[in-house]
Motif scaffolding. Structure first.
Motif, PDB file in Angstrom:
ATOM      1  N   GLY A 113      19.588   6.179  -1.840  1.00 59.66           N
ATOM      2  CA  GLY A 113      19.801   6.229  -0.400  1.00 59.66           C
ATOM      3  C   GLY A 113      18.572   6.709   0.346  1.00 59.66           C
ATOM      4  O   GLY A 113      18.270   6.233   1.453  1.00 59.66           O
ATOM      5  N   TRP A 114      17.837   7.658  -0.231  1.00 62.76           N
ATOM      6  CA  TRP A 114      16.606   8.140   0.378  1.00 62.76           C
ATOM      7  C   TRP A 114      15.543   7.055   0.379  1.00 62.76           C
ATOM      8  O   TRP A 114      14.861   6.831   1.387  1.00 62.76           O
ATOM      9  N   ARG A 115      15.415   6.370  -0.737  1.00 64.89           N
ATOM     10  CA  ARG A 115      14.416   5.301  -0.833  1.00 64.89           C
ATOM     11  C   ARG A 115      14.695   4.214   0.192  1.00 64.89           C
ATOM     12  O   ARG A 115      13.790   3.717   0.872  1.00 64.89           O
ATOM     13  N   GLU A 116      15.960   3.859   0.325  1.00 60.05           N
ATOM     14  CA  GLU A 116      16.339   2.827   1.299  1.00 60.05           C
ATOM     15  C   GLU A 116      16.073   3.294   2.729  1.00 60.05           C
ATOM     16  O   GLU A 116      15.628   2.508   3.574  1.00 60.05           O
ATOM     17  N   LEU A 117      16.331   4.566   3.012  1.00 58.12           N
ATOM     18  CA  LEU A 117      16.097   5.102   4.354  1.00 58.12           C
ATOM     19  C   LEU A 117      14.624   5.034   4.712  1.00 58.12           C
ATOM     20  O   LEU A 117      14.249   4.598   5.810  1.00 58.12           O
ATOM     21  N   LEU A 118      13.746   5.445   3.802  1.00 60.98           N
ATOM     22  CA  LEU A 118      12.321   5.411   4.106  1.00 60.98           C
ATOM     23  C   LEU A 118      11.764   4.002   4.139  1.00 60.98           C
ATOM     24  O   LEU A 118      10.861   3.708   4.924  1.00 60.98           O
ATOM     25  N   GLN A 119      12.311   3.107   3.324  1.00 61.48           N
ATOM     26  CA  GLN A 119      11.875   1.711   3.419  1.00 61.48           C
ATOM     27  C   GLN A 119      12.251   1.128   4.782  1.00 61.48           C
ATOM     28  O   GLN A 119      11.499   0.331   5.360  1.00 61.48           O
ATOM     29  N   SER A 120      13.385   1.564   5.328  1.00 60.89           N
ATOM     30  CA  SER A 120      13.810   1.048   6.637  1.00 60.89           C
ATOM     31  C   SER A 120      12.873   1.499   7.754  1.00 60.89           C
ATOM     32  O   SER A 120      12.818   0.867   8.809  1.00 60.89           O
ATOM     33  N   LEU A 121      12.133   2.579   7.533  1.00 60.94           N
ATOM     34  CA  LEU A 121      11.171   3.054   8.523  1.00 60.94           C
ATOM     35  C   LEU A 121       9.828   2.356   8.382  1.00 60.94           C
ATOM     36  O   LEU A 121       8.986   2.453   9.288  1.00 60.94           O
ATOM     37  N   SER A 122       9.605   1.658   7.274  1.00 57.41           N
ATOM     38  CA  SER A 122       8.282   1.148   6.906  1.00 57.41           C
ATOM     39  C   SER A 122       8.144  -0.314   7.287  1.00 57.41           C
ATOM     40  O   SER A 122       9.004  -1.127   6.942  1.00 57.41           O
ATOM     41  N   PRO A 123       7.080  -0.693   7.969  1.00 59.03           N
ATOM     42  CA  PRO A 123       6.900  -2.098   8.354  1.00 59.03           C
ATOM     43  C   PRO A 123       6.595  -3.022   7.191  1.00 59.03           C
ATOM     44  O   PRO A 123       6.857  -4.224   7.254  1.00 59.03           O
ATOM     45  N   GLN A 124       6.043  -2.478   6.085  1.00 53.96           N
ATOM     46  CA  GLN A 124       5.688  -3.281   4.917  1.00 53.96           C
ATOM     47  C   GLN A 124       6.487  -2.818   3.709  1.00 53.96           C
ATOM     48  O   GLN A 124       6.981  -1.698   3.656  1.00 53.96           O
ATOM     49  N   ALA A 125       6.604  -3.696   2.712  1.00 55.67           N
ATOM     50  CA  ALA A 125       7.315  -3.348   1.488  1.00 55.67           C
ATOM     51  C   ALA A 125       6.530  -2.276   0.726  1.00 55.67           C
ATOM     52  O   ALA A 125       5.300  -2.292   0.666  1.00 55.67           O
ATOM     53  N   LEU A 126       7.271  -1.322   0.156  1.00 64.51           N
ATOM     54  CA  LEU A 126       6.659  -0.262  -0.638  1.00 64.51           C
ATOM     55  C   LEU A 126       6.572  -0.679  -2.105  1.00 64.51           C
ATOM     56  O   LEU A 126       7.313  -1.562  -2.553  1.00 64.51           O
ATOM     57  N   ALA A 127       5.680  -0.058  -2.838  1.00 65.26           N
ATOM     58  CA  ALA A 127       5.514  -0.363  -4.258  1.00 65.26           C
ATOM     59  C   ALA A 127       6.822  -0.157  -5.005  1.00 65.26           C
ATOM     60  O   ALA A 127       7.582   0.770  -4.728  1.00 65.26           O
ATOM     61  N   ALA A 128       7.082  -1.036  -5.944  1.00 66.75           N
ATOM     62  CA  ALA A 128       8.319  -0.949  -6.715  1.00 66.75           C
ATOM     63  C   ALA A 128       8.040  -1.309  -8.162  1.00 66.75           C
ATOM     64  O   ALA A 128       7.006  -1.893  -8.482  1.00 66.75           O
TER      65      ALA A 128
END
Length: 344
Positions: free
Chosen positions: A329-344
């Protein structure tokens, strides 16, 4: 630098309090051109008793006090946590407190001036560094063991109040870009623990913000100025437990758990829960970043806020312990704030 004569400083302070009664002591010190430690030592607006002993000795005895309020701050964020000092390890230059409520990392090399303080009937223990800046404060509450508090203050009371000699602090100047950006990124991708990040910055001789700019947007990307308010609102709405880190030169104070009551007051965005308060001056935030680091437990994502000088104001993570993966849930929340995809 020595303390100005007590009479002149007290007179100037009294006039300032009369002219601007709402100013806090940190701001009064700035207005008067002195440090907060100098005001406390001169009994400006408070009554103080110097405490004798090393910071390790003083911290090692805090466990007897019971429930108190621990406060650590920097120029733009104030972190307050109610609880007891438990599992205190303070025998060397670095100390830790690992209780479920009060969670601290202490760097004692800069600590120097210590006082028991009474201000408008409110009692506290206050710790200052060599430059006279407040590192940490402990406030007596209704749940505090009063007899233990009084015994602590008596045990460590100095026979006389020593002169406050201030040693000005000069922050090290760090390059805003690494000389080897590709090497930095490769090293970043090979990290095993978030605690190794600072070692990486020293190795590549770069500021923290400089490293974020150079790493690549999958590892660190700037986000909108309202990201922190949106994150805290989202965490409160979903009861998502978070970790909040506020630090200064001598200490890191950590809250782990959910947040509930949020309130904006002018430039300050606040968490006002029963056991945890955060006061964050969002107008002082020059840049906000979502940052991702690899660890042996998987990717760990943080929201990091910086001031105009590149100083770290506050960090947020999802609640986790070593050996546990990051909360989805935390990862999804911060990805929603980010304009680009984060490393996975």
């Amino acid at each position: 630098m020595a303390v100005p004569t007590e009479d002149s400083l007290q007179a100037r302070h009294a006039q300032l309090q009369q002219d601007e009664p709402k100013l806090r002591i940190r701001d009064r010190a700035l207005r008067l051109g002195v440090t907060e430690a100098e005001l406390v030592a001169a009994d400006c607006g408070v009554t103080s008793t110097a405490l004798a002993g090393s910071p390790q000795e003083l911290f090692g005895a805090l466990g007897a006090l019971g429930t108190v309020m621990a406060l650590s701050r920097n120029d733009h964020a104030v972190h307050e946590r109610h609880g007891s000092y438990l599992d205190i390890q303070a025998n060397g230059p670095v100390g830790i407190v690992l209780g479920p409520d009060i969670d601290l990392r202490m760097f004692f090399g800069s600590w120097k001036h210590f006082y028991a303080v009474t201000e408008h009937g409110r009692q506290s223990l206050q710790f200052f560094d060599k430059a006279g800046m407040a590192v940490h404060k402990i406030y007596r509450t209704e749940q505090t063991d009063g007899a233990a508090w009084d015994a602590y203050a008596a045990r460590f009371a100095a026979a006389q109040k020593p002169e406050v000699l201030i040693e000005p602090f000069t922050a090290p100047v760090e390059p805003d870009a690494p000389s080897d950006a590709a090497g930095l990124r490769s090293h970043w991708l090979a990290l095993k623990d978030t605690h190794d990040f600072f070692t990486m910055l020293r190795q590549f001789k770069v500021s923290r913000v400089g490293a974020l700019r150079a790493a690549g947007e999958d590892l660190a990307q700037p986000v909108e100025a309202d990201a922190v308010e949106r994150m805290l609102t989202g965490a409160a709405e979903t009861r998502l437990p978070i970790m909040c880190f506020v630090a200064n030169r001598g200490i890191v104070q950590i809250h782990t758990g959910p947040v509930q009551k949020l309130l904006r007051t002018g430039p300050w965005f606040n968490v006002l829960d029963a056991s945890f308060n955060l006061h964050l001056n969002t107008e002082a935030v020059a840049s906000s970043w979502v940052v991702r680091k690899p660890t042996t437990d998987g990717w760990v994502t943080s929201l990091e806020l910086f001031g105009a000088g590149g100083e770290l104001i506050v960090q947020f993570f999802g609640a986790r312990k070593p050996g546990q993966p990051e909360l989805e849930g935390w990862r999804e929340l911060l990805q929603s704030l980010s304009p680009q995809a984060l490393a996975a």
